[in-house]
Design an enzyme around this catalytic site. Structure first.
Site, short mmCIF file in Angstrom:
data_model
loop_
_atom_site.label_atom_id
_atom_site.label_comp_id
_atom_site.label_asym_id
_atom_site.label_seq_id
_atom_site.Cartn_x
_atom_site.Cartn_y
_atom_site.Cartn_z
N ASP A 4 73.39 85.06 38.54
CA ASP A 4 74.42 84.38 39.37
C ASP A 4 75.61 85.33 39.47
O ASP A 4 76.30 85.40 40.48
CB ASP A 4 74.93 83.09 38.70
CG ASP A 4 73.89 81.99 38.63
OD1 ASP A 4 73.12 81.84 39.60
OD2 ASP A 4 73.85 81.27 37.61
N HIS A 21 74.35 82.23 35.09
CA HIS A 21 73.19 83.03 34.70
C HIS A 21 73.59 84.48 34.98
O HIS A 21 74.45 84.72 35.84
CB HIS A 21 71.97 82.67 35.56
CG HIS A 21 71.44 81.29 35.30
ND1 HIS A 21 71.39 80.33 36.28
CD2 HIS A 21 70.97 80.72 34.17
CE1 HIS A 21 70.89 79.20 35.75
NE2 HIS A 21 70.64 79.42 34.48
C1 GLO Z 1 67.02 73.53 32.18
C2 GLO Z 1 68.28 73.96 31.57
C3 GLO Z 1 69.03 74.97 32.40
C4 GLO Z 1 69.97 75.75 31.56
C5 GLO Z 1 70.60 76.89 32.30
C6 GLO Z 1 71.50 77.71 31.42
O1 GLO Z 1 66.40 72.59 31.80
O2 GLO Z 1 69.07 72.86 31.28
O3 GLO Z 1 69.71 74.34 33.45
O4 GLO Z 1 70.98 74.92 31.04
O5 GLO Z 1 69.61 77.67 32.84
O6 GLO Z 1 70.77 78.53 30.61
#
Ligand code: GLO
Ligand code: MG
Length: 346
Positions: free
Chosen positions: A54, A51
């Site tokens: 992150d 993210h």
């Molecule tokens: C939630 C999502 C989340 C995304 C992550 C990347 O349901 O799967 O984990 O994959 O935030 O954008």
């Protein structure tokens, strides 16, 4: 014989999670990013997903120069570890500005925040040397349909995508659809919606998708079919393998944990379409069970990879010739049993 695909694997720092759920607090202590990176490397994974926050914590309070400095420091850290950044995703569901959604918020100031934040995320992707930006459109939907205008929301989503595409002409955007949670209904619930909205943007060829197994299952769809569909368009640029036991809360179980056959068919679909040949990664968007003790904290990741490798072996040793004979004879009962026995190891 065609050369066999070598798969590359990744996960995100959020996949080493602490066990919090809506009904209770964490069950494992928080770990540093550096510790997580070290574990990823030790487990033999090739890349990390990010993210934007992150990569650069507390991103909202930071200047563009600070963003650049911190992202470049992180890039150095990743280079030293020999780990690539697979993608960067704007976390558009935490801020007070995104309570009512991000690009589709009813408040123009909040929509502007979402776009500014997304452009910063794109800059971070550049510093981390990845051209892939993932959009999980978490709060682009409503709790009640009368609260937003669905037609207007499509326009707002297209406008936001266009701004991102114009900001950096090298990036590709992978939309990660999910039909619900946190919203009652999301605006881009399936891969079909993601690929359709791509066509309304100013540069459709740079808008593709990311399939998450659990999200497809939550939409009542077969993730293997979603893979075949997206790959028929050449648009499956990332993948979140995991599992989901029916229409419940988003479970993010280890890959194959709930339904081995559905997992087997996803691996077969990846194989027949040549997933990975353009450098795409297999990512596991999985979480430890809340009950997991600290000493078993990484098992969901190694287990998902092990299951993937075993299913790959199963896909590659599946008796296609006999299967084709059964298909020609329309003997699907025998085909069904053949698959079951192949998976059971008989
Ligand atoms: C939630 C999502 C989340 C995304 C992550 C990347 O349901 O799967 O984990 O994959 O935030 O954008
Ligand atoms: Mg995901």
């Amino acid at each position: 014989m065609a050369k066999q695909q070598q798969y590359k694997f990744c996960f995100g720092p959020w996949n080493i999670s602490e066990g919090q759920d809506p009904y209770g607090p964490t069950t494992r202590p928080v770990q540093t990013f550096d510790w997580k990176l070290e574990q990823l490397k030790k487990l033999g994974f090739d890349a990390m997903m990010f993210h934007d926050d992150d990569a650069v914590p507390d991103i909202d309070g930071k200047s563009a120069a600070q963003l650049r400095k911190e992202a470049k420091e992180l890039k150095q850290k990743l280079d030293d570890a020999g780990v690539a950044a697979e993608m960067v995703a704007p976390r558009l569901w935490f801020s007070p500005n995104t309570i009512d959604g991000a690009y589709t918020s009813n408040d123009p100031k909040c929509r502007q925040y979402a776009i500014d934040r997304s452009l910063r995320c794109i800059d971070i992707a550049g510093y981390l040397d990845t051209d892939l930006v993932v959009l999980w459109l978490a709060r682009e939907g409503t709790y009640m349909r009368e609260a937003k205008n669905g037609q207007r929301s499509v326009e707002l989503l297209v406008q936001a995508l266009d701004k991102m595409l114009a900001h950096n002409r090298k990036i590709r955007i992978s939309i990660e659809p999910k039909p619900n949670e946190p919203m009652d209904h999301a605006y881009i619930p399936t891969i079909g919606h993601a690929l359709a909205i791509a066509q309304l943007t100013c540069d459709a060829k740079r808008v593709g998708c990311l399939i998450e197994s659990a999200h497809a299952i939550l939409a009542g769809l077969d993730p293997a079919d979603e893979i075949d569909f997206a790959m028929a368009f050449g648009k499956l640029w990332s993948l979140h393998l995991n599992d989901q036991n029916g229409l419940k809360f988003d479970q993010d179980k280890p890959f194959g944990s709930a339904n081995l056959r559905v997992a087997f068919n996803q691996v077969r679909a990846l194989e027949r379409n040549g997933y990975g040949k353009d450098g795409q990664y297999v990512c596991f968007d999985v979480h430890p069970f809340r009950t997991t003790k600290v000493e078993h904290w990484l098992a969901h990741l190694t287990n998902s990879k092990r299951t993937f490798m075993q299913l790959l072996r199963k896909a590659r040793t599946f008796d296609e010739k006999t299967a084709n004979q059964l298909i020609a004879d329309r003997d699907y009962a025998a085909l069904d049993q053949m698959v079951i026995e192949h998976l059971m190891g008989k």
